[in-house]
Enzyme design. Structure first.
Site, short mmCIF file in Angstrom:
data_model
loop_
_atom_site.label_atom_id
_atom_site.label_comp_id
_atom_site.label_asym_id
_atom_site.label_seq_id
_atom_site.Cartn_x
_atom_site.Cartn_y
_atom_site.Cartn_z
N GLY A 14 7.69 -2.05 -4.00
CA GLY A 14 7.88 -3.01 -2.91
C GLY A 14 7.82 -2.36 -1.55
O GLY A 14 7.94 -3.02 -0.53
N CYS A 15 7.65 -1.06 -1.52
CA CYS A 15 7.56 -0.33 -0.25
C CYS A 15 6.12 0.16 -0.09
O CYS A 15 5.51 0.63 -1.04
CB CYS A 15 8.48 0.89 -0.26
SG CYS A 15 10.20 0.49 -0.38
N GLN A 16 5.61 0.06 1.13
CA GLN A 16 4.29 0.61 1.42
C GLN A 16 4.35 2.13 1.38
O GLN A 16 3.46 2.79 0.88
CB GLN A 16 3.81 0.13 2.78
CG GLN A 16 2.44 0.66 3.14
CD GLN A 16 1.98 0.12 4.48
OE1 GLN A 16 2.54 -0.82 5.03
NE2 GLN A 16 0.94 0.73 5.01
N SER A 17 5.44 2.69 1.91
CA SER A 17 5.65 4.14 1.87
C SER A 17 6.14 4.53 0.48
O SER A 17 6.61 3.69 -0.28
CB SER A 17 6.72 4.54 2.89
OG SER A 17 6.36 4.12 4.17
#
Length: 145
Positions: free
Chosen positions: A59-62
């Site tokens: 759920g995180c781009q990073s």
């Protein structure tokens, strides 16, 4: 069990109030972003062997890895990101929630997010990542309770 490496205010509400007070010293968002980056640099060392898909926060781009320890009486979270700003967001979340009981975690809404203006100043992808991290912390507390 490892103790939380974050300043542990007596209550999560006091931790959130301290965070809001710290951010109130900065006049604009470029200063606040720089402060977030500085906070992210304070995250404790994160073992390379924990950087696995099992510990990766989706759920995180990073890239974000998070590892919980403990039980209902005390949960400590260890986390790291490859992004400087996201590392600062991690630092704030762990400052509020790490080292707390599952009941305290579940009873604490992340009011600091709106109090310091994060909700209005994060990109949609960072907002989604922060929401995923806060949900992971809450879900872990729920599972351990």
């Amino acid at each position: 069990m490892i103790n939380s490496p974050f300043p542990l205010e007596p209550t999560p509400a006091e931790a959130q109030a301290t965070i809001a007070e710290e951010f109130s010293f900065f006049g604009d968002w470029s200063e606040r972003y720089q402060y977030l980056i500085d906070l992210g640099r304070k995250l404790p060392a994160f073992p390379e062997e924990w950087k696995t898909e099992e510990h990766r926060l989706l759920g995180c781009q990073s890239m974000v890895w998070i590892v919980p320890e403990g039980d209902a009486d005390k949960l400590v979270f260890h986390a790291i990101s490859d992004s400087a700003i996201v590392s600062g967001l991690i630092y704030l979340a762990l400052r509020v929630y790490s080292g707390r009981s599952a009941a305290e975690i579940l009873a604490t809404d992340p009011d600091y997010v709106s109090a310091i203006g994060l909700a209005k100043h994060l990109s949609p992808t960072r907002s989604n990542g922060l929401a995923a991290m806060l949900a992971f912390i809450r879900d872990t507390a729920q599972a351990r309770q």
